[in-house]
Write a protein that holds these residues in place. Structure first.
Motif: not given
Ligand code: BGC
Length: 458
Positions: A291-299, A347-355
């Motif tokens: 999921x983190x990787x996918x957010x990275x791609x989308x952004x 915590x989870x939200x901040x990781x996603x927001x950071x990526x």
């Protein structure tokens, strides 16, 4: 200034896409080890020192590859340099897949590292030199998009192969597929008009310009490129000439902030943070990492859409502010020993927001800027220097992360990254130029004028 009137031939997108397969390999080959190493460790009964060697072989190769290939891109050309990396990528993947022993595996991973080191700067260099200025930001950042896709694909491949038998050989071997496609593609793609002009191959340069839809302005473009050249042979000394130093400083500074704000430790820590937030099993944590990787791609896609509209600097400011805030919050979450349900989600939200914040700013913009700000004659060498710095800082952060968390605690470490993000914003404000919409020759002319690199685009 802008070449909007030119016919943006579709072929330029295809060219950029093929060259950006080098980015896919960069992402895939750095990401794949995280899953593969678990099985290799079991099969060969490895100690942590050997595990570290297998994992860091790629990083070491990347530093060395980037360091020793600066002259290659200037002498042999951009296209040939990518062809060489594609051969290395293919041999490295096949060699790793069939490696009979750990030393052979380390050697093959080192060869892949060499290829990554070269490809990580020659692919954006190639795309930047072949693109018209009004879409250059988007096309060069296609390389970063492919890096992020490569990371996600490697996670997915690792994940799927873990469901069956212990297939680490396949994990490495599959990397040969994009490598061979890159090799075949690059054999047919043209050299960049800018490099051709440096070699005096004017007719060939014209031919490339007309094949990429810029035939009408070819003479003018070639004249502008020629103006930035001189008869002297280029050498390393020239890279450090006083008028080029501000650009070197910006490239190395951006390399530092891209790595020292912790991107790779966050990518590495994501599963731990997700487990910590209550995602029970190991498998679910790995899926959440996907999921983190996918957010990275989308952004990164969002960045590609915005780079040539908003410009590079607004995205740097927005993204790095987001990084500072999310790291600050992540630090707070790690600081609390007993997390309530809500804090775990924060915590989870901040990781996603950071990526997401990294993906619209320092992720693509570092690689884009270093492909834009250096003068043509020293471009290959100067980019290789910024790339060595990037891989060097990457290694340094990886090597010191555990000690940092011991000394400062996890919260303290994330706060340190947050503070560095704030310093990074000031760095961008004080030193980084806005390159949106300028031709590479205009950027070079500005640098040469001594008016101050930062003033470009004001
Ligand atoms: C960085 C890598 C990082 C990747 C994550 C790249 O721009 O150079 O270090 O792993 O982005 O998307």
């Amino acid at each position: 200034m802008k070449d909007k009137g030119q016919d943006n031939n579709f072929i330029i997108y295809i060219i950029a896409f093929v060259a950006a397969l080098a980015g896919l390999l960069f992402g895939y080959d750095t990401g794949v080890i995280s899953g593969a190493i678990l099985f290799i460790k079991d099969q060969f009964n490895l100690t942590s020192v050997i595990v570290e060697r297998v994992v860091s072989a790629v990083l070491l190769g990347a530093v060395i590859g980037a360091a020793f290939s600066g002259a290659m891109a200037d002498k042999l050309g951009r296209r040939r340099s990518i062809v060489i990396t594609a051969v290395l990528f293919s041999l490295g993947a096949i060699g790793s897949a069939f490696a009979p022993s750990i030393p052979v595996l380390v050697l093959c991973r080192f060869a892949i590292g060499l290829a990554i080191g070269v490809a990580s700067y020659v692919a954006p260099l190639y795309i930047s030199e072949i693109s018209p200025p009004d879409v250059r930001g988007a096309l060069v950042s296609l390389n970063q998009l492919m890096i992020t896709c490569g990371i996600v694909v490697s996670y997915l491949v690792d994940y799927m192969l873990t469901l069956g038998q212990q297939e680490w050989r396949w994990m490495f071997g599959l990397g040969a597929i994009p490598a061979v496609i890159l090799l075949i593609g690059m054999i047919y793609l043209p050299e960049t008009p800018r490099w051709l002009v440096t070699q005096g191959l004017i007719d060939k340069a014209k031919n490339v310009l007309s094949r990429t839809g810029r035939g009408r302005n070819a003479d003018l473009e070639i004249e502008n490129i020629s103006k930035t050249m001189s008869d002297k042979k280029c050498c390393w000394k020239e890279v450090f000439e006083p008028w080029i130093r501000p650009a070197l400083f910006v490239g190395i500074g951006l390399a530092f902030f891209q790595q020292a704000t912790g991107i790779n430790t966050i990518i590495y820590y994501a599963p731990t943070i997700f487990e910590f937030a209550g995602f029970g099993t190991h498998r679910v944590a790995i899926l959440a990492t996907v999921g983190v990787g996918v957010v990275n791609v989308l952004m990164t896609l969002v960045a590609i859409w915005l780079l040539d509209k908003l410009g590079r600097k607004p995205l740097l400011y927005i993204g790095m502010t987001g990084m500072a805030l999310s790291l600050g919050v992540l630090g707070i979450a790690f600081h609390m020993t007993n997390l309530s349900g809500l804090l775990q989600w924060i915590a989870v939200g901040s990781v996603l927001f950071y990526i997401a914040s990294f993906a619209i700013s320092l992720g693509p913009i570092f690689w884009l800027m270093i492909a834009e700000i250096y003068p043509l004659r020293v471009r290959g060498r100067a980019m290789s220097l910024a790339t060595v710095a990037n891989w060097g800082f990457n290694m340094l952060v990886a090597a010191t992360f555990l000690t940092l968390t011991e000394k400062l605690g996890k919260a303290g470490t994330f706060w340190l990254f947050a503070a560095l993000s704030v310093v990074g914003i000031a760095f961008c404000y004080l030193f980084v130029p806005e390159t949106k919409g300028f031709t590479l020759e205009e950027i070079e002319e500005h640098l040469h004028s001594g008016k101050g690199l930062r003033k470009l685009g004001l």
